[in-house]
Motif scaffolding. Structure first.
Motif, short mmCIF file in Angstrom:
data_model
loop_
_atom_site.label_atom_id
_atom_site.label_comp_id
_atom_site.label_asym_id
_atom_site.label_seq_id
_atom_site.Cartn_x
_atom_site.Cartn_y
_atom_site.Cartn_z
N ALA A 21 49.29 47.70 34.23
CA ALA A 21 48.58 46.79 35.14
C ALA A 21 47.29 46.25 34.51
N LYS A 22 47.17 44.93 34.49
CA LYS A 22 45.93 44.31 34.00
C LYS A 22 44.72 44.87 34.74
N ASN A 23 44.80 44.92 36.07
CA ASN A 23 43.60 45.28 36.82
C ASN A 23 43.24 46.76 36.73
N GLY A 115 35.99 35.06 34.45
CA GLY A 115 37.22 35.37 35.20
C GLY A 115 37.71 34.14 35.90
N ASP A 116 38.69 34.34 36.76
CA ASP A 116 39.36 33.20 37.35
C ASP A 116 38.46 32.43 38.29
N ASN A 117 38.58 31.13 38.16
CA ASN A 117 37.80 30.23 38.99
C ASN A 117 38.58 29.99 40.29
N PRO A 120 34.06 31.06 45.34
CA PRO A 120 32.88 31.92 45.13
C PRO A 120 33.28 33.39 44.95
N ARG A 121 32.68 34.05 43.97
CA ARG A 121 32.97 35.46 43.74
C ARG A 121 31.65 36.22 43.55
N PRO A 122 30.90 36.41 44.65
CA PRO A 122 29.60 37.08 44.52
C PRO A 122 29.78 38.55 44.13
N LYS A 331 39.69 29.25 48.83
CA LYS A 331 39.67 28.07 47.94
C LYS A 331 40.58 28.25 46.73
N ARG A 332 41.50 29.18 46.83
CA ARG A 332 42.41 29.42 45.70
C ARG A 332 43.55 28.41 45.76
N VAL A 333 43.24 27.17 45.36
CA VAL A 333 44.19 26.06 45.54
C VAL A 333 44.35 25.23 44.26
N ILE A 371 44.73 32.08 36.22
CA ILE A 371 45.93 32.82 35.81
C ILE A 371 47.13 32.65 36.75
N ARG A 372 46.91 32.82 38.06
CA ARG A 372 48.08 32.80 38.95
C ARG A 372 48.52 31.38 39.27
N ALA A 373 47.58 30.41 39.21
CA ALA A 373 48.00 29.00 39.27
C ALA A 373 48.92 28.75 38.10
N LEU A 397 47.61 33.72 29.42
CA LEU A 397 47.66 34.81 28.43
C LEU A 397 46.60 35.86 28.68
N ARG A 398 45.59 35.52 29.52
CA ARG A 398 44.57 36.50 29.94
C ARG A 398 45.22 37.73 30.56
N GLY A 399 46.36 37.52 31.26
CA GLY A 399 46.84 38.62 32.10
C GLY A 399 48.34 38.84 32.10
C1 LIG Z 1 41.91 36.80 39.94
C2 LIG Z 1 42.50 37.50 38.98
O1 LIG Z 1 41.91 38.08 37.93
P1 LIG Z 1 40.36 38.30 37.59
O2 LIG Z 1 39.76 39.05 38.73
O3 LIG Z 1 40.43 39.14 36.36
O4 LIG Z 1 39.75 36.96 37.38
C3 LIG Z 1 43.97 37.69 38.96
O5 LIG Z 1 44.41 38.57 38.20
O6 LIG Z 1 44.70 37.00 39.68
#
Ligand SMILES: C=C(OP(=O)(O)O)C(=O)O
Ligand SMILES: CC(=O)N[C@H]1[C@@H](OP(=O)(O)OP(=O)(O)OC[C@H]2O[C@@H](n3ccc(=O)[nH]c3=O)[C@H](O)[C@@H]2O)O[C@H](CO)[C@@H](O)[C@@H]1O
Length: 422
Positions: A21-23, A115-117, A120-122, A331-333, A371-373, A397-399
């Motif tokens: 698992a990446k995470n 990381g993924d755009n 907002p990710r505070p 906003k994950r679109v 990544i998931r887009a 390729l990040r994940g």
């Molecule tokens: C959002 C993700 O990764 P990260 O938190 O590493 O940006 C993801 O794996 O979908």
């Protein structure tokens, strides 16, 4: 940057084996600096995030080597050093060095993570946890400085929202703190359990992981005695389940932990995919006559936000109108305009994404904004007529562990090239 080129239309079959698992991996690697011995990880995914974390380790004189899925890290000669901001910004999980360095040296200076755009990710809950444990926090020009001159002391931390990253960072800072720390409203993701298993095997005392109350009794030293095998990536598993259902004539997905995917597999079954779920593998037969479903993303064990986009191409194959409400990242679109270029009838509005049945996809020039887009573009590219070129493929390729090799073994036609466009 790289681009991924897909010749669509090939039916897929055969077997694929899911990586670690990446995470988990991106938390385990920073956590290694808390050890007083070398550590070893097995089934490590070959992803860009791992290589960037190795660059960060090296800057602290922590040597690591990665071969055939085995990652060795020797933190015994660690020094305090300025961390490379390019590598820090290349991924989200570099923020785990905040908790780990604070645990190890009682101070840390880091630029904000990348990381993924995805909106907002505070990191306010991370900083709140560090402060509760006795650190002072100052921010200057995108750099965070943490300092606990009197050491870290166990305390009660109530998370205002369920956060994977803040829960992990609080564990990393508390594991060698003095006394008992209790984290309430903790996240319950399997990757947190995996991290705690690794730390506990080294002598940590972390209890209650996998529930929303975690209790940590600080210890003085962590010593590794054995290799830690990383759990299977449930998001990579879900991505292959979706692409196998979308384009497969029978695909076996090996090294899966079905219990980690129940919210997802139950949706596939609801759609009409006749999954054969075994203890550690899932067989996906050719899927036909799919029906629309409605998905709402939630913290674990709910439907993962990281799987809403990989499911989208399959939803477009289903009869009727499917919907997605992402409560974690509304906003994950980023996938929507790109999938529209490929002919998908997908739109966002009123806080939800709607996906209508689409008969035909066309190859196109698109961009993986995250990544998931990117995963949703790969699956749609495999379904489309003609050639799809996915720019910014580094985000994929990040994940995704050895994705080109894995897809081609399933009879896809995919390659990666340098992208002159960048
Ligand atoms: C959002 C993700 O990764 P990260 O938190 O590493 O940006 C993801 O794996 O979908
Ligand atoms: C490396 C890693 O493991 N990444 C995962 C992790 O990201 P990450 O750990 O960054 O995500 P969080 O669980 O922290 O985020 C959950 C929600 O809480 C909010 N929040 C979080 C922290 C904070 O201090 N303040 C705050 O407001 C976020 O904006 C988001 O809306 O969990 C996400 C949600 O499952 C996944 O999409 C990512 O793949």
């Amino acid at each position: 940057m790289k681009k991924m080129i897909i010749q669509g239309g090939n039916r897929l079959s055969g077997e694929v084996t899911i990586g670690g698992a990446k995470n988990s991996t991106v938390a385990l690697i920073p956590s290694a600096i808390l050890a007083d011995t070398p550590v070893q990880f097995d089934t490590v995914p070959d992803i860009l995030d791992v290589h960037n974390l190795m660059i960060i380790l090296e800057s602290m004189n922590v040597h690591s080597s990665f071969k055939h899925g085995v990652l060795d890290i020797d933190p015994t000669q660690i020094i305090e050093a300025e961390l490379p901001s390019k590598a820090i910004k290349s991924l989200r999980a570099s923020y785990y060095f905040m908790g780990a360095l604070l645990g190890r040296f009682h101070r840390a200076t880091l630029t904000f993570p990348g990381g993924d755009n995805i909106g907002p990710r505070p990191i306010d809950q991370h900083l709140k946890a560090f402060e509760a444990l006795g650190a002072t926090v100052s921010e200057n020009n995108g750099t965070v400085h943490l300092e606990a001159p009197n050491g870290l002391h166990g305390t009660r931390i109530f998370m205002d929202m369920v956060s994977v990253g803040a829960t992990i960072n609080a564990i990393l800072a508390a594991v060698r703190a003095e006394g008992v720390t209790i984290i309430e409203n903790a996240a319950r993701e399997p990757e947190i359990v995996d991290l705690a298993t690794f730390l506990n095997n080294m002598g940590a005392q972390i209890r209650g992981v996998g529930t929303d109350v975690i209790r940590i009794t600080g210890v003085n030293s962590l010593q590794s005695m054995n290799t830690h095998t990383i759990i299977a990536d449930r998001i990579e598993s879900g991505t292959y389940l979706s692409l196998a259902a979308a384009m497969g004539d029978g695909v076996m997905i090996n090294n899966v932990i079905p219990e980690h995917l129940e919210a997802y597999t139950s949706k596939l079954i609801e759609m009409g995919v006749d999954l054969k779920i075994d203890s550690d593998k899932i067989y996906v037969p050719k899927a036909e006559h799919l029906t629309a479903v409605h998905v709402k993303t939630m913290p674990y064990p709910g439907f993962a936000t990281d799987l809403q986009q990989p499911l989208t191409p399959l939803m477009a194959k289903a009869a009727g109108v499917s919907t997605v409400v992402d409560t974690i990242y509304p906003k994950r679109v980023k996938h929507i305009p790109e999938l529209q270029k490929m002919g998908m009838k997908i739109a966002a509005g009123d806080g939800k994404i709607t996906i209508e049945h689409t008969d035909h996809f066309n190859g196109a020039d698109v961009e993986a904004g995250e990544i998931r887009a990117g995963a949703s573009l790969v699956i749609t590219g495999l379904m489309a007529d003609g050639q799809t070129v996915i720019h910014k493929a580094d985000n994929i390729l990040r994940g995704y562990d050895r994705i080109v090799w894995k897809l081609n073994r399933l009879n896809a036609n995919v390659r990666i090239e340098d992208d002159e466009q960048d």
